[in-house]
Motif scaffolding. Structure first.
Motif, PDB file in Angstrom:
ATOM      1  N   VAL A 182       8.510  17.639  -1.260  1.00 26.94           N
ATOM      2  CA  VAL A 182       7.083  17.251  -2.048  1.00 26.94           C
ATOM      3  C   VAL A 182       7.649  15.943  -2.843  1.00 26.94           C
ATOM      4  CG1 VAL A 182       5.592  18.088  -3.850  1.00 26.94           C
ATOM      5  CG2 VAL A 182       6.745  19.588  -2.189  1.00 26.94           C
ATOM      6  N   VAL A 183       6.686  15.127  -2.851  1.00 28.89           N
ATOM      7  CA  VAL A 183       6.769  13.714  -3.422  1.00 28.89           C
ATOM      8  C   VAL A 183       6.489  14.121  -4.893  1.00 28.89           C
ATOM      9  CG1 VAL A 183       5.896  11.498  -3.908  1.00 28.89           C
ATOM     10  CG2 VAL A 183       5.991  12.231  -1.726  1.00 28.89           C
ATOM     11  N   THR A 184       7.479  13.517  -5.884  1.00 28.92           N
ATOM     12  CA  THR A 184       7.373  14.095  -7.219  1.00 28.92           C
ATOM     13  C   THR A 184       7.110  12.849  -8.230  1.00 28.92           C
ATOM     14  OG1 THR A 184       9.707  13.879  -7.609  1.00 28.92           O
ATOM     15  CG2 THR A 184       9.047  16.146  -7.134  1.00 28.92           C
ATOM     16  N   ALA A 185       7.378  11.503  -7.832  1.00 27.81           N
ATOM     17  CA  ALA A 185       7.191  10.539  -8.252  1.00 27.81           C
ATOM     18  C   ALA A 185       7.181   9.299  -7.635  1.00 27.81           C
ATOM     19  CB  ALA A 185       8.183  10.339  -9.533  1.00 27.81           C
ATOM     20  N   ARG A 186       6.335   8.263  -7.841  1.00 28.66           N
ATOM     21  CA  ARG A 186       6.296   6.844  -7.096  1.00 28.66           C
ATOM     22  C   ARG A 186       6.766   5.896  -8.192  1.00 28.66           C
ATOM     23  NH1 ARG A 186       0.248   6.940  -4.402  1.00 28.66           N
ATOM     24  NH2 ARG A 186       0.097   5.429  -6.159  1.00 28.66           N
ATOM     25  N   GLY A 238       2.718  14.820  -5.233  1.00 27.18           N
ATOM     26  CA  GLY A 238       2.187  15.955  -4.708  1.00 27.18           C
ATOM     27  C   GLY A 238       2.115  16.252  -3.200  1.00 27.18           C
ATOM     28  N   ASP A 239       2.068  15.172  -2.555  1.00 26.21           N
ATOM     29  CA  ASP A 239       2.068  15.251  -1.096  1.00 26.21           C
ATOM     30  C   ASP A 239       3.320  15.698  -0.573  1.00 26.21           C
ATOM     31  OD1 ASP A 239      -0.580  14.311  -1.233  1.00 26.21           O
ATOM     32  OD2 ASP A 239      -0.008  12.189  -0.279  1.00 26.21           O
ATOM     33  N   VAL A 240       2.997  16.589   0.589  1.00 21.43           N
ATOM     34  CA  VAL A 240       4.216  16.836   1.284  1.00 21.43           C
ATOM     35  C   VAL A 240       4.532  15.994   2.495  1.00 21.43           C
ATOM     36  CG1 VAL A 240       5.229  18.800   3.058  1.00 21.43           C
ATOM     37  CG2 VAL A 240       3.718  19.486   0.842  1.00 21.43           C
ATOM     38  N   VAL A 241       5.942  15.584   2.545  1.00 25.21           N
ATOM     39  CA  VAL A 241       6.212  14.572   3.460  1.00 25.21           C
ATOM     40  C   VAL A 241       7.282  15.011   4.383  1.00 25.21           C
ATOM     41  CG1 VAL A 241       5.571  12.497   2.009  1.00 25.21           C
ATOM     42  CG2 VAL A 241       7.872  13.291   1.968  1.00 25.21           C
ATOM     43  N   ALA A 242       7.355  14.590   5.605  1.00 27.78           N
ATOM     44  CA  ALA A 242       8.293  15.020   6.606  1.00 27.78           C
ATOM     45  C   ALA A 242       9.323  14.020   6.625  1.00 27.78           C
ATOM     46  CB  ALA A 242       7.588  15.182   7.701  1.00 27.78           C
ATOM     47  N   VAL A 243      10.835  14.404   7.246  1.00 29.13           N
ATOM     48  CA  VAL A 243      11.608  13.470   7.325  1.00 29.13           C
ATOM     49  C   VAL A 243      11.074  12.300   8.192  1.00 29.13           C
ATOM     50  CG1 VAL A 243      14.011  13.254   8.361  1.00 29.13           C
ATOM     51  CG2 VAL A 243      13.291  15.293   6.996  1.00 29.13           C
ATOM     52  N   ASP A 244      11.607  11.122   7.976  1.00 26.97           N
ATOM     53  CA  ASP A 244      11.183   9.839   8.306  1.00 26.97           C
ATOM     54  C   ASP A 244       9.603   9.527   8.564  1.00 26.97           C
ATOM     55  OD1 ASP A 244      13.898   8.987   9.127  1.00 26.97           O
ATOM     56  OD2 ASP A 244      13.620   9.934  10.991  1.00 26.97           O
ATOM     57  N   SER A 252       3.097  12.121  11.213  1.00 23.79           N
ATOM     58  CA  SER A 252       2.967  12.548   9.705  1.00 23.79           C
ATOM     59  C   SER A 252       2.670  14.317   9.513  1.00 23.79           C
ATOM     60  CB  SER A 252       1.539  12.073   9.267  1.00 23.79           C
ATOM     61  OG  SER A 252       1.556  10.669   9.399  1.00 23.79           O
ATOM     62  N   ALA A 253       3.423  14.443   8.475  1.00 31.10           N
ATOM     63  CA  ALA A 253       3.364  15.885   8.213  1.00 31.10           C
ATOM     64  C   ALA A 253       1.998  16.229   7.454  1.00 31.10           C
ATOM     65  CB  ALA A 253       4.496  16.316   7.148  1.00 31.10           C
ATOM     66  N   ARG A 254       1.735  17.710   7.701  1.00 30.76           N
ATOM     67  CA  ARG A 254       0.411  17.907   7.000  1.00 30.76           C
ATOM     68  C   ARG A 254       0.523  17.918   5.434  1.00 30.76           C
ATOM     69  NH1 ARG A 254       0.323  24.072   9.194  1.00 30.76           N
ATOM     70  NH2 ARG A 254       2.475  23.799   9.080  1.00 30.76           N
ATOM     71  N   GLN A 307       0.972  -1.154  -0.017  1.00 26.85           N
ATOM     72  CA  GLN A 307       0.029  -0.109   0.160  1.00 26.85           C
ATOM     73  C   GLN A 307       0.883   1.146   0.001  1.00 26.85           C
ATOM     74  OE1 GLN A 307      -2.496   0.431   3.435  1.00 26.85           O
ATOM     75  NE2 GLN A 307      -3.519   2.020   2.698  1.00 26.85           N
ATOM     76  N   TRP A 308       0.703   2.022  -0.972  1.00 23.05           N
ATOM     77  CA  TRP A 308       0.976   3.412  -1.027  1.00 23.05           C
ATOM     78  C   TRP A 308       0.450   4.324   0.373  1.00 23.05           C
ATOM     79  CZ3 TRP A 308       5.545   4.606  -2.869  1.00 23.05           C
ATOM     80  CH2 TRP A 308       6.167   3.793  -4.046  1.00 23.05           C
ATOM     81  N   LEU A 309       1.273   4.987   1.033  1.00 23.30           N
ATOM     82  CA  LEU A 309       1.062   5.976   2.037  1.00 23.30           C
ATOM     83  C   LEU A 309       0.978   7.305   1.582  1.00 23.30           C
ATOM     84  CD1 LEU A 309       2.496   4.103   5.136  1.00 23.30           C
ATOM     85  CD2 LEU A 309       0.582   3.732   3.983  1.00 23.30           C
ATOM     86  N   VAL A 310       1.283   7.461   0.494  1.00 30.88           N
ATOM     87  CA  VAL A 310       1.614   8.999  -0.046  1.00 30.88           C
ATOM     88  C   VAL A 310       1.362   8.895  -1.573  1.00 30.88           C
ATOM     89  CG1 VAL A 310       3.138   9.939   1.545  1.00 30.88           C
ATOM     90  CG2 VAL A 310       3.979   8.993  -0.414  1.00 30.88           C
ATOM     91  N   GLU A 311       0.974  10.307  -1.959  1.00 29.41           N
ATOM     92  CA  GLU A 311       0.628  10.229  -3.336  1.00 29.41           C
ATOM     93  C   GLU A 311       1.593  11.403  -3.927  1.00 29.41           C
ATOM     94  OE1 GLU A 311      -3.382  10.765  -4.267  1.00 29.41           O
ATOM     95  OE2 GLU A 311      -4.026   9.095  -3.178  1.00 29.41           O
TER      96      GLU A 311
END
Length: 482
Positions: free
Chosen positions: A57-61, A29-35, A154-156, A23-27
């Motif tokens: 910012v996640v730019t690719a999966r 364009g999402d903003v992610v935090a360290v760890d 989780s980051a906003r 399962q992917w937990l981000v998409e």
């Protein structure tokens, strides 16, 4: 200016070479935090959440859910420094201490938007550029995943779509870049213009076992990387091309095919290897468990820690192994030596929704019945939740298999390779039994003992099983030993 960093599947330890994306937990364009965990994967040992060492910012999966990815293959790319001011903070783009993945600058005017990638790579994604002078290169090996399987805060999350020029395409990294990211395990073999890119040692082993030349296999991974599924597909295709005595009219209507991957695939490989390598034998005996059940009731008084029946059987196993230490062993086939082990790491079979797993109680010989009961309960809960770590599922020395929970009396189990012995316990049922010279209804259990005949002969195996049966019938015997 934001820079794009590529996060690859880290080395999860215990010799694991690939994992399946659950399962992917981000998409994108999402903003992610360290760890922050970005994906949940299933290995041959357990389900784990994999945290990303970069914030941005996640730019690719890379990879769809259900796809198998090798260690060192890219998971996501993150634009570090692309976080808006209202979201920026101390969770910025500093990578955590473990690992040193490559960093690369975003191409001028390229933006940070990207399409979600399939197993073959993204359709449009920022391409990693060659590292600047003095920039550390990713070794691709030695990445130790610290604390994987646990979730950090989780980051906003917010969608960010910077204005990337339409139709702009970024050049994917060259095969050499892929090999650099994969580390020493990735090698190439050239034959004319044909390049073979393989990361996983397991892929090479499967190819060798089936006499398959990897130069004849077309990889579906990124930059032509040959995956395990590619080799297995080629093996099946070759088998289908061979003459078959009975011609098949086609697939059977309604048939279902389930890939042997993850936990089920690992168990299948272990069973195959055990049957292939170990000359096992099984003996069994019926025992009167009435007194054992009475002893358990006496222990479980109000206010006292609960003691499970499995914990009592585990305590009997450690006492029996103290008398017959030669059974707590394994066989080194390369050196042709029997290796007797100093401590008992007791595994017990547990059925879960994801298949059969064998959690391991470390140093079982030093634990009391109450401690064994608590540890077995903890490991069972973690197994059912899919949260066991690889360390909790490996390096067992002896297995206790309670198949009686399925309502069956007996079994001839397959040894848990590379262990040399396993005690099986059937259901406890009321049966007629001669007790103290009279016919009575007693609680009877069938015990089976499967052993590696290279490690011991029938006399040792019989002595072990008889001692276990005696302890089941007269639990007070445990007071005389360790």
């Amino acid at each position: 200016m934001a820079e794009v960093r590529e996060f690859t599947l880290p080395d999860l330890g215990e010799g694991l070479t690939e994992a399946v994306i659950v399962q992917w937990l981000v998409e994108v364009g999402d903003v992610v935090a360290v760890d922050q965990p970005v994906v949940e994967v299933e290995t041959a040992k357990a389900m784990v959440e994999v945290p990303c060492p970069y914030g941005g910012v996640v730019t690719a999966r890379f990879g769809e859910e259900g796809a198998e990815v090798p260690v060192g293959a890219p998971l996501v790319t993150v634009a570090v420094g692309a976080v808006p001011d209202d979201l920026a903070g101390d969770e910025g783009g500093t990578p955590c201490a473990w690992g040193s993945p490559r960093s690369s600058a975003v191409e001028s005017g390229g933006g940070v938007d990207s399409a979600v990638a399939g197993p073959g790579g993204p359709t449009t994604a920022p391409a990693p550029a060659p590292p600047e002078a003095g920039e550390p290169q990713d070794s691709g090996s030695g990445n130790v995943l610290v604390g994987y399987g646990t979730s950090s805060s989780s980051a906003r999350r917010r969608r960010i779509r910077p204005g990337a020029p339409e139709g702009s395409a970024h050049r994917p990294p060259a095969p050499a870049s892929l090999a650099a990211a994969a580390g020493p395990a990735a090698t190439t073999e050239a034959n004319g213009t044909r390049t073979v890119a393989v990361i996983s040692p397991l892929v090479r082993r499967i190819a060798r076992e089936h006499g398959l030349d990897l130069r004849d296999v077309r990889g579906t991974g990124r930059e032509g990387l040959i995956l395990r599924t590619d080799v297995e597909s080629e093996v099946r295709a070759r088998a289908a091309r061979e003459p078959v005595a009975v011609a098949a009219a086609g697939p059977v209507p309604g048939e279902e095919r389930i890939p042997l991957k993850g936990l089920r695939g690992a168990a299948a490989e272990k069973f195959r290897r055990s049957r292939h390598e170990i000359p096992d034998a099984t003996c069994w005996v019926d025992a009167d468990a009435t007194e054992l059940l009475a002893a358990r009731r006496a222990m479980n008084v109000p206010g006292a820690p609960k003691v499970s029946l499995l914990a009592l059987l585990a305590r009997i196993c450690t006492a029996a192994l103290a008398r017959y230490p030669e059974l707590n062993a394994t066989v080194d086939t390369a050196a042709q030596e029997i290796v007797r082990l100093p401590t008992v790491h007791l595994g017990f079979a547990a059925q879960t929704d994801r298949g059969l797993v064998v959690p391991v109680v470390r140093d079982a010989q030093d634990r009391t019945v109450e401690q064994l009961s608590a540890e077995i309960a903890r490991l069972t809960d973690a197994a059912r939740a899919g949260k066991l770590s690889p360390a909790e599922l490996s390096h067992g020395t002896f297995t206790l298999n309670n198949y009686g929970v399925f309502g069956v009396d007996g079994s001839t189990p397959i040894l848990n390779h590379p262990e040399a012995a396993m005690l099986g316990v059937g259901r406890i049922a009321a049966k007629p039994w001669v007790h103290e010279g009279e016919l009575a209804v007693r609680q009877v259990v069938q015990l089976s003992f499967t052993f590696d005949h290279r490690v011991c002969d029938g006399g040792t195996a019989g002595g072990f099983l008889r001692y276990v049966a005696d302890c089941v019938e007269r639990p007070a015997l445990l007071l005389r030993g360790r």
